[in-house]
Motif scaffolding. Structure first.
Motif, PDB file in Angstrom:
ATOM      1  N   VAL A 151      40.314  38.570  49.971  1.00 31.14           N
ATOM      2  CA  VAL A 151      40.321  38.405  48.722  1.00 31.14           C
ATOM      3  C   VAL A 151      41.627  38.973  47.890  1.00 31.14           C
ATOM      4  N   PHE A 152      41.929  39.882  48.472  1.00 32.73           N
ATOM      5  CA  PHE A 152      43.055  40.771  47.956  1.00 32.73           C
ATOM      6  C   PHE A 152      44.322  39.979  48.134  1.00 32.73           C
ATOM      7  N   CYS A 153      44.477  39.435  49.437  1.00 33.63           N
ATOM      8  CA  CYS A 153      45.709  38.342  49.626  1.00 33.63           C
ATOM      9  C   CYS A 153      45.726  37.041  48.757  1.00 33.63           C
ATOM     10  N   ASP A 154      44.271  36.724  48.483  1.00 26.31           N
ATOM     11  CA  ASP A 154      44.334  35.399  47.647  1.00 26.31           C
ATOM     12  C   ASP A 154      44.751  35.790  46.349  1.00 26.31           C
ATOM     13  N   HIS A 155      44.545  36.991  45.876  1.00 31.91           N
ATOM     14  CA  HIS A 155      45.174  37.156  44.440  1.00 31.91           C
ATOM     15  C   HIS A 155      46.777  37.470  44.564  1.00 31.91           C
ATOM     16  N   LEU A 156      47.082  37.966  45.718  1.00 32.86           N
ATOM     17  CA  LEU A 156      48.603  38.120  45.659  1.00 32.86           C
ATOM     18  C   LEU A 156      49.116  36.594  45.839  1.00 32.86           C
ATOM     19  N   ALA A 157      48.565  35.890  46.576  1.00 31.86           N
ATOM     20  CA  ALA A 157      49.060  34.401  46.635  1.00 31.86           C
ATOM     21  C   ALA A 157      49.112  33.631  45.168  1.00 31.86           C
ATOM     22  N   ARG A 158      48.256  34.112  44.523  1.00 32.28           N
ATOM     23  CA  ARG A 158      48.056  33.213  43.319  1.00 32.28           C
ATOM     24  C   ARG A 158      49.211  33.974  42.309  1.00 32.28           C
ATOM     25  N   GLY A 159      49.934  35.147  42.725  1.00 32.73           N
ATOM     26  CA  GLY A 159      50.845  35.523  41.818  1.00 32.73           C
ATOM     27  C   GLY A 159      50.592  37.008  41.129  1.00 32.73           C
ATOM     28  N   ASP A 160      49.493  37.479  41.539  1.00 36.80           N
ATOM     29  CA  ASP A 160      49.021  38.859  40.872  1.00 36.80           C
ATOM     30  C   ASP A 160      49.706  39.771  41.360  1.00 36.80           C
ATOM     31  N   SER A 161      49.953  40.665  40.578  1.00 36.59           N
ATOM     32  CA  SER A 161      50.690  42.275  41.355  1.00 36.59           C
ATOM     33  C   SER A 161      49.717  42.884  42.183  1.00 36.59           C
ATOM     34  N   GLU A 162      50.398  43.667  43.035  1.00 38.69           N
ATOM     35  CA  GLU A 162      49.592  44.451  43.880  1.00 38.69           C
ATOM     36  C   GLU A 162      48.591  45.263  43.158  1.00 38.69           C
ATOM     37  N   GLU A 163      48.712  45.791  42.331  1.00 35.07           N
ATOM     38  CA  GLU A 163      48.014  46.648  41.646  1.00 35.07           C
ATOM     39  C   GLU A 163      46.778  45.811  41.185  1.00 35.07           C
ATOM     40  N   LYS A 164      47.024  44.593  40.351  1.00 33.38           N
ATOM     41  CA  LYS A 164      45.835  43.761  39.887  1.00 33.38           C
ATOM     42  C   LYS A 164      45.109  43.231  41.130  1.00 33.38           C
ATOM     43  N   ALA A 165      45.720  42.857  42.252  1.00 35.64           N
ATOM     44  CA  ALA A 165      45.071  42.653  43.550  1.00 35.64           C
ATOM     45  C   ALA A 165      44.141  43.622  43.964  1.00 35.64           C
ATOM     46  N   LEU A 166      44.447  44.571  43.998  1.00 37.15           N
ATOM     47  CA  LEU A 166      43.694  45.798  44.495  1.00 37.15           C
ATOM     48  C   LEU A 166      42.417  45.883  43.702  1.00 37.15           C
ATOM     49  N   GLN A 167      42.751  46.033  42.366  1.00 41.11           N
ATOM     50  CA  GLN A 167      41.565  45.783  41.221  1.00 41.11           C
ATOM     51  C   GLN A 167      40.568  44.864  41.539  1.00 41.11           C
ATOM     52  N   ALA A 168      40.905  43.605  41.688  1.00 37.45           N
ATOM     53  CA  ALA A 168      40.004  42.549  41.960  1.00 37.45           C
ATOM     54  C   ALA A 168      39.413  42.628  43.146  1.00 37.45           C
ATOM     55  N   ALA A 169      39.991  43.102  44.322  1.00 35.89           N
ATOM     56  CA  ALA A 169      39.415  42.990  45.696  1.00 35.89           C
ATOM     57  C   ALA A 169      38.572  44.214  45.949  1.00 35.89           C
ATOM     58  N   TYR A 170      38.822  45.233  45.521  1.00 39.04           N
ATOM     59  CA  TYR A 170      38.428  46.596  45.969  1.00 39.04           C
ATOM     60  C   TYR A 170      37.733  47.499  44.762  1.00 39.04           C
ATOM     61  N   PHE A 171      37.695  46.680  43.542  1.00 40.59           N
ATOM     62  CA  PHE A 171      37.115  47.204  42.518  1.00 40.59           C
ATOM     63  C   PHE A 171      37.712  48.857  42.151  1.00 40.59           C
ATOM     64  N   LEU A 172      38.879  48.691  42.114  1.00 36.08           N
ATOM     65  CA  LEU A 172      39.738  49.913  41.710  1.00 36.08           C
ATOM     66  C   LEU A 172      40.490  49.848  40.530  1.00 36.08           C
ATOM     67  N   SER A 173      40.575  50.877  39.645  1.00 37.07           N
ATOM     68  CA  SER A 173      41.147  50.823  38.437  1.00 37.07           C
ATOM     69  C   SER A 173      42.544  50.885  38.373  1.00 37.07           C
TER      70      SER A 173
END
Length: 259
Positions: free
Chosen positions: A219-241
Motif C-alpha cells: 500500500v505504501f509503494c502504491d501511494h508513492l507510485a501515484r505521486g504521493d509524498s513519502e509522508e503522505k504514503a506513510l500516513q495512508a499505509a501505516y496510519f501514522l500522522s
C-alpha cells in the motif's frame, strides 16, 4: 534443451561488440554466458534465489513466475567492465528494466556472486513495478529493499551482513528521517557517512517490509507510485500522522533489535 550460441550484435543499443554468448537452460532465466559452460551449481543456485525473491516480491512482479529474466554472465570482472553493456566502473552488476535483463560476472566467492545477483534482480523486480514512474521511487527505499533481499535470500543466516550491521550500535548513527530522506550518498562523501546511509536505508526498509508486513508495504509503494509524498504514503499505509510518529516507532523498534 541443448546449449546454443547467440551473437549479441542484434541487441539494439546494448550490442556494441560481437560477443559469442552461450545459452544454458533454466526454468526462470535465459542464462547467457561467455564461458563455454556455467560453473557447477550456478543454475541451481539462481533458481533457489528466484524462489526466495518470488516469495518476497511476488506482489510487485507477479509476472516473474511465468516470464523468464535475461541474465548475462561474463567470465571475469575485466570482461564485464569492458563489455558491450558499458557498466559503471565501480559496479559489480547492472540491471535493465527495459531489457528485462541483469548483467553480472563470475566470482571465486560464490556467496558474493549470489548476493550481487540478488541485489540486481531486486532492482529489476522492485523498480520495475514503478515502471515509467520510477522517479517516484525514493533511492533509499530502492537500495534498502535490495539490501534486505540480499539478507533474506542468503544461503546461510550467518551471512546476513546488513542485519548484523544494523544491530551493531557502534557501526552507525541514525539521522533524523526528514534529513535522511532528502539525502543520498555522493561519490565524494566520507566512507562513514555512506555506510550510515546504506545501513539506515536497510533498517527502514526492514522495518516497513518485515515488521509491518508486506501488505501494508505494498500500500505504501502504491501511494508513492501515484505521486504521493513519502509522508503522505506513510500516513495512508501505516496510519501514522506524520514523520515524527513514524520516526519514534522505528527508533523504538531499532532499540529493541540492538539490545
Amino acid at each position: 534443451m541443448g546449449i546454443f550460441f547467440l551473437l549479441i550484435a542484434g541487441l539494439g543499443a546494448l550490442g556494441r561488440t560481437e560477443t559469442a554468448w552461450k545459452e544454458s537452460p533454466s526454468p526462470h532465466f535465459r542464462i547467457y554466458h561467455a564461458a563455454r559452460a556455467l560453473p557447477s551449481g550456478i543454475t541451481i543456485g539462481l533458481e533457489k534465489m528466484h524462489a526466495k525473491l518470488r516469495l518476497h516480491l511476488g506482489l510487485f512482479a507477479p509476472w516473474m513466475s511465468k516470464e523468464k529474466i535475461n541474465l548475462y554472465i561474463y567470465q571475469n570482472e575485466a570482461d564485464y567492465k569492458n563489455g558491450e553493456f558499458k557498466p559503471p566502473a565501480w559496479s559489480k552488476g547492472v540491471s535493465s528494466v527495459e531489457k528485462n535483463a541483469v548483467v553480472l560476472y563470475t566470482e571465486n566467492d560464490r556467496e558474493n556472486f549470489f548476493k550481487t545477483a540478488t541485489h540486481e534482480l531486486t532492482h529489476l523486480l522492485f523498480a520495475g513495478y514503478f515502471g515509467a514512474r520510477r522517479e517516484r521511487l525514493p533511492r533509499w527505499l530502492e537500495e534498502g529493499v535490495a539490501m534486505l533481499m540480499e539478507d533474506l535470500a542468503a544461503t546461510d543466516s550467518k551471512t546476513a551482513v546488513w542485519l548484523a550491521a544494523m544491530k551493531n550500535k557502534e557501526a552507525w548513527t541514525p539521522e533524523s528521517l526528514k534529513q535522511f530522506m532528502k539525502a543520498s550518498p555522493f561519490q565524494d562523501a566520507s566512507t562513514k557517512s555512506v555506510s550510515n546511509w546504506y545501513i539506515q536505508a536497510y533498517s527502514l526498509s526492514r522495518y516497513l517490509f518485515i515488521e509491518k508486513g508486506r501488505i501494508k508495504f505494498k500500500v505504501f509503494c502504491d501511494h508513492l507510485a501515484r505521486g504521493d509524498s513519502e509522508e503522505k504514503a506513510l500516513q495512508a499505509a501505516y496510519f501514522l500522522s506524520n514523520y515524527n510518529d513514524f520516526e519514534w516507532s522505528w527508533r523504538e523498534w531499532l532499540k529493541s533489535r540492538q539490545k
